[in-house]
Design an enzyme around this catalytic site. Structure first.
Site, PDB file in Angstrom:
ATOM      1  N   CYS A 119       0.830  -1.205   0.000  1.00 19.36           N
ATOM      2  CA  CYS A 119       0.000   0.000   0.000  1.00 19.36           C
ATOM      3  C   CYS A 119       0.868   1.260   0.000  1.00 19.36           C
ATOM      4  O   CYS A 119       1.801   1.370  -0.784  1.00 19.36           O
ATOM      5  CB  CYS A 119      -0.954  -0.067   1.185  1.00 19.36           C
ATOM      6  SG  CYS A 119      -2.409   0.971   1.063  1.00 19.36           S
ATOM      7  N   HIS A 120       0.587   2.222   0.903  1.00 18.18           N
ATOM      8  CA  HIS A 120       1.385   3.443   0.973  1.00 18.18           C
ATOM      9  C   HIS A 120       2.798   3.174   1.463  1.00 18.18           C
ATOM     10  O   HIS A 120       3.665   4.050   1.374  1.00 18.18           O
ATOM     11  CB  HIS A 120       0.721   4.464   1.908  1.00 18.18           C
ATOM     12  CG  HIS A 120      -0.564   5.019   1.389  1.00 18.18           C
ATOM     13  ND1 HIS A 120      -1.795   4.482   1.724  1.00 18.18           N
ATOM     14  CD2 HIS A 120      -0.824   6.058   0.550  1.00 18.18           C
ATOM     15  CE1 HIS A 120      -2.747   5.175   1.128  1.00 18.18           C
ATOM     16  NE2 HIS A 120      -2.198   6.129   0.399  1.00 18.18           N
ATOM     17  N   GLU A 145      -6.962   5.998  -3.993  1.00 15.37           N
ATOM     18  CA  GLU A 145      -6.896   7.237  -3.213  1.00 15.37           C
ATOM     19  C   GLU A 145      -8.143   8.084  -3.445  1.00 15.37           C
ATOM     20  O   GLU A 145      -8.695   8.677  -2.508  1.00 15.37           O
ATOM     21  CB  GLU A 145      -5.640   8.020  -3.587  1.00 15.37           C
ATOM     22  CG  GLU A 145      -5.172   9.000  -2.524  1.00 15.37           C
ATOM     23  CD  GLU A 145      -4.538   8.307  -1.328  1.00 15.37           C
ATOM     24  OE1 GLU A 145      -5.261   8.114  -0.323  1.00 15.37           O
ATOM     25  OE2 GLU A 145      -3.349   7.987  -1.375  1.00 15.37           O
TER      26      GLU A 145
END
Length: 227
Positions: A135-136, A166
């Site tokens: 993910c991030h 997002e």
């Protein structure tokens, strides 16, 4: 006993909106659960060490799975991992076979600028170890450099939280940058699948997952590489 590092954030808030953030809990514990079931020791490291904030949204009922409830309800886990994470400056990378960058929006503020985290990951990679993210967490790859000084991700096939995801979260205008755009700007061969579906890419000893749903699959691929 084999050892892996889980990199987590110290950053606890958005700058543009009044909203808390931090680590997305499932991304850390889903990975950790796979490792511990297979006899691999896990340490948490953060840029500054100490307290690891948890994104409250990751504690919502629809985000919590069995591993989340088990770890979050364990005082020993909360004390040792979430209160006393290792400081990146204090870590000896030679002790670890892999590093895993867990996500949560908080990492967008402190992962890319942490030279200490980048140095750990670069050393593990240079020693033939595994670098991974979900993910991030891919923001942790942005500060890394190859041996020739080029961006680490340049020319590598990988994934991370997508622009479409997002937008679906309603936070595209609140984050300091888009992970997808930043990876592509550094020359990565970024690929995304259907939003919030399991999607993992392995490129040699680099293993990346697109979203929280991908964390356990990333762990299994990392486990296969280090074993």
């Amino acid at each position: 006993m084999k050892k892996v590092l889980v990199a987590v954030t110290n950053h606890d808030h958005f700058d543009k909106i009044q909203r808390a953030t931090g680590l997305w809990l499932s991304e850390a514990v889903d990975f950790q659960a796979v490792m511990e079931r297979n006899g691999v020791h896990v340490d948490y490291v953060s840029p500054d060490g100490g307290w690891v904030p948890i994104d409250a949204a990751s504690l919502a009922p629809d985000s919590m799975n069995e591993a989340c409830w088990r770890y979050y309800g364990d005082p020993a886990y909360c004390h040792h991992y979430l209160r006393d994470s290792l400081a990146a400056d204090d870590v000896d990378p030679s002790q670890y076979e892999a590093i895993y960058f867990a996500g949560g929006h908080g990492v967008l503020w402190d992962f890319p600028t942490s030279t200490a985290l980048a140095s750990i990951a670069e050393a593990i990679w240079a020693a033939g170890g595994v670098v991974s993210s979900t993910c991030h967490g891919c923001a942790g790859l942005l500060g890394m450099r190859a041996s020739d000084g080029a961006p680490f991700v340049a020319g590598k096939h990988l994934t991370g939280f997508s622009n479409e995801e997002e937008q679906a979260c309603g936070l595209a205008d609140a984050v300091p940058f888009s992970t997808q755009d930043a990876l592509q700007e550094q020359g990565a061969g970024y690929q995304a699948a259907k939003p919030f579906s399991v999607h993992v890419i392995r490129d040699g000893n680099l293993v990346t997952g697109q979203n929280p749903q991908s964390a356990a699959t990333v762990a299994k691929k990392v486990l296969n590489l280090i074993k």
